[in-house]
Enzyme design. Structure first.
Site, short mmCIF file in Angstrom:
data_model
loop_
_atom_site.label_atom_id
_atom_site.label_comp_id
_atom_site.label_asym_id
_atom_site.label_seq_id
_atom_site.Cartn_x
_atom_site.Cartn_y
_atom_site.Cartn_z
N ASP A 96 37.93 31.73 26.70
CA ASP A 96 37.16 30.99 27.93
C ASP A 96 36.76 29.85 27.42
O ASP A 96 36.68 28.72 28.25
CB ASP A 96 36.01 32.00 28.33
CG ASP A 96 36.46 33.22 29.15
OD1 ASP A 96 37.63 33.27 29.33
OD2 ASP A 96 35.65 33.95 29.31
N CYS A 154 46.52 57.05 -3.63
CA CYS A 154 45.37 57.56 -2.74
C CYS A 154 44.10 57.38 -3.49
O CYS A 154 44.07 57.86 -4.51
CB CYS A 154 45.84 59.03 -2.54
SG CYS A 154 44.39 59.88 -1.64
N GLU A 205 36.02 33.21 23.20
CA GLU A 205 36.56 31.79 22.37
C GLU A 205 37.77 31.25 23.49
O GLU A 205 37.61 30.11 23.58
CB GLU A 205 37.14 32.26 21.19
CG GLU A 205 36.25 32.41 20.09
CD GLU A 205 37.07 32.93 18.80
OE1 GLU A 205 37.56 33.88 18.74
OE2 GLU A 205 36.95 31.91 17.83
N LYS A 213 33.28 44.57 37.26
CA LYS A 213 34.61 43.92 36.92
C LYS A 213 35.35 44.70 35.80
O LYS A 213 35.01 44.61 34.73
CB LYS A 213 34.34 42.44 36.65
CG LYS A 213 35.74 41.82 36.32
CD LYS A 213 35.31 40.14 36.16
CE LYS A 213 36.70 39.39 36.14
NZ LYS A 213 37.53 39.77 34.92
N GLU A 228 30.79 44.43 43.06
CA GLU A 228 31.82 45.44 42.31
C GLU A 228 31.70 44.97 40.70
O GLU A 228 31.67 44.22 40.42
CB GLU A 228 32.83 45.49 42.95
CG GLU A 228 33.23 45.43 44.26
CD GLU A 228 34.65 45.22 44.72
OE1 GLU A 228 35.56 44.85 43.99
OE2 GLU A 228 34.77 44.77 46.01
N LYS A 285 31.52 39.26 45.82
CA LYS A 285 32.62 38.69 46.92
C LYS A 285 31.79 38.49 48.20
O LYS A 285 30.70 39.36 48.67
CB LYS A 285 33.63 39.93 47.28
CG LYS A 285 34.47 40.07 45.96
CD LYS A 285 35.45 41.15 46.09
CE LYS A 285 36.16 41.35 44.94
NZ LYS A 285 37.07 42.80 44.92
S1 IVH Z 1 39.11 40.73 42.72
C1 IVH Z 1 40.37 37.42 44.40
N1 IVH Z 1 37.65 42.71 41.95
O1 IVH Z 1 39.71 40.56 37.20
C2 IVH Z 1 40.90 38.27 44.12
N2 IVH Z 1 39.18 41.77 40.46
O2 IVH Z 1 39.62 37.53 37.12
C3 IVH Z 1 40.67 38.68 42.52
N3 IVH Z 1 39.32 42.80 38.33
O3 IVH Z 1 42.91 39.85 38.31
C4 IVH Z 1 40.66 40.06 42.19
N4 IVH Z 1 37.75 44.23 38.59
O4 IVH Z 1 42.39 42.13 37.16
C5 IVH Z 1 38.74 41.77 41.82
N5 IVH Z 1 36.28 44.61 41.31
C6 IVH Z 1 37.20 43.73 41.11
C7 IVH Z 1 37.86 43.45 39.89
C8 IVH Z 1 38.72 42.54 39.62
C9 IVH Z 1 38.58 43.73 37.76
C10 IVH Z 1 39.97 41.79 37.60
C11 IVH Z 1 41.57 41.70 38.12
C12 IVH Z 1 41.62 40.10 38.36
C13 IVH Z 1 40.70 39.71 37.44
C14 IVH Z 1 40.38 38.30 37.80
#
Ligand code: IVH
Length: 726
Positions: free
Chosen positions: A38, A424, A36, A117, A115, A306
């Site tokens: 987002d 209770c 929501e 998240k 990676e 990335k």
């Molecule tokens: S990269 C570009 N890598 O996601 C630099 N973030 O929405 C941004 N997060 O603030 C971070 N896993 O708290 C990156 N493998 C990962 C991540 C990661 C979790 C979180 C982090 C960041 C947020 C961005």
């Protein structure tokens, strides 16, 4: 829409987002789901993109997060901590990549690192000459909070770099690494909590009447932002490193090299990170995780893609708050909307009453959900959750789903606010709520059938007396029939009790009764766990058993005496002392003895243990291979030694484990204090050790064979220690 309407909508969106930012980032208590939130952000961004004249500097789209709270010192990030743009499907990822190619040129060779998240909170760690000197939260991306003291308590964050090529995720080889330690490195990563740890923590918090966290991320954030680092230290926080802010001397050219360097320096790096040379392969890997996310022990809300090359990253640059070289591919939220049919309450073994939601069955990510957690009465009141409400239900991992909050807009007026019952549900006793506590309790400790049932379930459980063949069903039978009113009654069951019970043939009954009889000789610490004293789990029980040697000695101890033990704080001490003062506890212990349950430590009790460490003072630093620090402390005190928290001239030995603390180590080196590892400690105790010690704390049996004199075991630096990290 007229421009007037538009600007009103934009302002309304900003106000809502600011409020939800505050709930999420400052209070750690979101009232809406991420999906929501987002959606609100997406709408605001779209409107601002179409009407740039409406953008103001204070719009939530123009900064990364919410302002830092007031309790910690502010830290200006030298390199800003960026955020990530989101994609919710493959088409959006491909659109992102098209843009990347437009900027890099169509014939650019592009590789990707994918990676998980992790759903935790981002932190940055600064190491000078390999020593952790500062750690901070992300805050608004420019300014964070100095939480160094708290971060230092997280075991997976190295305090010193490169000592060992090991980390908490099992990528361990125990060999010293000759990595070049950069004079300065700023490491970025995520602090998080495993789902199972989060559930256990919430159980503990609920049992002690404290506020529970809504999800692992909030639990991690709340734990890290404690004013008292000692509290943080007791929270099961973990860390994954995924990036570098600044680095001196050592060169890295790609994200993949970065991950490898971080791993080599001793950071936990996610083992599921992969490098790909084609977007299609990267996307296939993303899809794979979408279906396998339940296998992970922690929550992920997506994967991050990335661009591997730093040269290309630099070329792509940053757009507002998001780098153009990375994108978060969000997984579909595992939440659903359902109707709250009813709220029922459960009675726990300490009498704590917990409310649970009964909802219209709803499918969330392939699982039909009928019940969801509501934590406690405050949780319901703060979110104004009413019976009949449409509610957002979230499922994380394989665990009990929980209610995020109501959808107020869908109310039709028929919804009814809920109130904690006055009495209770199991025994009718009026409920009580202690000053300053969140929990309501049934005070009818001895008689309430629900509490009796829960206590017996706990007593027979794995972590306690571990009686095979008795589970919830059997306990219910025993209590309903009135055979068992306390845990000692279990030992008075006879074959006659089962004579007319269906499903209990002679063989089954014989097995059951012999399992019960066998449990009479369990080690003392298991019996202590089984009593179900508030705050007393396995670690604390072990310390108490080691020190007091019998239930009688423990029962006779004052709160002060218990508090004086290493590894035990005042709250635990008070709870233990209070338990044994209660007349019903005294009666229970007498009864346990009457029915033949062993209430003394096996082997030899404390008095007859060796005094090998008499007069010696020890300081422990780092993680020992086979015992916790509390266990090591208990072992030292049991053998006449003293344990101190700080290295001084009075220290006789520094006991070193993996990732030792920089200050203790440096101080000991400066003062020329001998340093030993766990094997060295066990060798010092040597022949003085009893069978009981070996059974309880030396799981690898090394104690029995350790014969190295301590002087041979004194290393010059921790790198020379032969640490067994398996
Ligand atoms: S990269 C570009 N890598 O996601 C630099 N973030 O929405 C941004 N997060 O603030 C971070 N896993 O708290 C990156 N493998 C990962 C991540 C990661 C979790 C979180 C982090 C960041 C947020 C961005």
């Amino acid at each position: 829409m007229t421009l007037d309407d538009l600007s009103r909508r934009v302002e309304a969106l900003r106000e809502q987002i600011r409020y939800h930012n505050y709930r999420y980032y400052v209070l750690d208590e979101p009232v809406i789901s991420d999906a929501e939130y987002d959606a609100l952000m997406r709408e605001l961004r779209a409107l601002e993109a179409a009407h740039p004249e409406l953008v103001t500097p204070d719009s939530p789209t123009q900064r990364v997060g919410a302002p830092p709270g007031e309790q910690f010192a502010k830290v200006q990030h030298v390199v800003p901590m960026l955020s990530l743009a989101n994609a919710s499907d493959e088409a959006e990822v491909r659109a992102w990549y098209d843009r990347v190619l437009r900027l890099l040129g169509n014939d650019a060779q592009v590789a990707f690192v994918v990676e998980p998240k992790i759903d935790g909170l981002a932190v940055t760690l600064i190491y000078r000459d390999g020593i952790l000197v500062r750690g901070a939260t992300r805050g608004d991306g420019e300014t964070g909070e100095d939480v160094t003291a708290n971060l230092r308590t997280i075991p997976s964050i190295p305090l010193r770099l490169g000592a060992l090529a090991s980390n908490s995720e099992g990528q361990t080889n125990g060999a010293p690494v000759q990595a070049i330690i950069p004079p300065l490195i700023e490491v970025r990563g995520e602090v998080y909590m495993r789902i199972a740890d989060f559930l256990r923590l919430n159980e503990q918090l609920a049992a002690s009447g404290e506020k529970v966290a809504a999800n692992p991320r909030n639990a991690a954030a709340g734990s890290l932002r404690q004013k008292d680092p000692a509290i943080t230290a007791r929270r099961p926080l973990r860390f994954f490193a995924y990036g570098i802010g600044q680095i001196e001397r050592v060169q890295v050219q790609t994200q993949w090299e970065t991950l490898n360097l971080l791993r080599t320096l001793g950071f936990p790096v996610n083992r599921d990170a992969r490098r790909f040379e084609r977007l299609d392969d990267a996307l296939a890997y993303c899809r794979e995780w979408m279906t396998r996310r339940d296998e992970l022990e922690y929550e992920v809300d997506g994967v991050v893609i990335k661009i591997d090359s730093f040269a290309q990253q630099a070329q792509l640059g940053v757009a507002g708050r998001d780098p153009r070289w990375a994108i978060a591919f969000k997984f579909p939220a595992r939440e659903a909307v359902s109707r709250l049919i009813d709220i029922v309450v459960n009675v726990g073994r300490t009498g704590v009453i917990t409310p649970n939601a009964v909802i219209e069955p709803v499918n969330i990510g392939g699982v039909t959900v009928r019940n969801a957690s509501l934590h406690n009465a405050d949780y319901i009141a703060e979110r104004d959750i009413r019976i009949g409400d449409y509610v957002i239900v979230k499922r994380a991992g394989d665990v009990i789903p929980y209610i995020v909050g109501p959808i107020v807009a869908r109310r039709d007026g028929s919804e009814r606010p809920w109130q904690m019952p006055a009495t209770c549900p199991a025994c009718g006793t009026p409920l009580e709520r202690a000053e300053g506590e969140v929990a309501y309790r049934c005070p009818n400790f001895g008689i309430c059938p629900a509490q009796i049932t829960r206590r017996i379930e706990h007593f027979v459980s794995r972590g306690a007396m571990d009686i095979a063949g008795i589970g919830e069903k059997q306990v219910q039978l025993f209590v309903e029939r009135g055979w068992v009113q306390d845990v000692a009654d279990l030992y008075m069951l006879t074959p006659d009790h089962f004579a007319n019970v269906e499903g209990y043939g002679p063989k089954r009954v014989a097995n059951l009764l012999s399992a019960i009889a066998d449990s009479k000789n369990r080690p003392l610490h298991r019996l202590i766990v089984g009593l179900g004293i508030r705050y007393v789990g396995e670690v604390v029980a072990q310390i108490l058993a080691d020190h007091f040697g019998s239930l009688d000695a423990l029962a006779a101890a004052s709160a002060d005496e218990i508090d004086a033990l290493e590894g035990i704080g005042p709250a635990i001490a008070a709870s233990v002392a209070e338990y044994f003062l209660r007349p019903e506890s005294k009666a229970l212990i007498a009864k346990l003895k009457r029915v033949g349950v062993r209430t003394e430590a096996q082997g030899t009790a404390r008095a007859s243990r060796g005094n090998a460490l008499a007069g010696k003072t020890f300081v422990i630093t780092g993680t020992l291979p086979s015992m916790s620090r509390e266990e090591a402390s208990a072992l030292i005190t049991a053998h006449g030694g003293k344990v101190s928290g700080n290295v001084s001239k009075k220290t006789d030995y520094l006991v070193i484990g993996a990732e030792p603390g920089g200050t203790k180590f440096a101080k000991a080196q400066e003062l020329g204090i001998p340093m030993i590892d766990e094997a060295g400690l066990l060798a010092l105790i040597g022949a003085g050790r009893t069978a009981d010690d070996q059974a309880t704390s030396a799981s690898d049996g090394r104690a029995a064979t350790a014969s190295v004199p301590p002087s041979d075991n004194v290393p010059e630096s921790p790198r020379q220690l032969d640490l067994d990290l398996s």
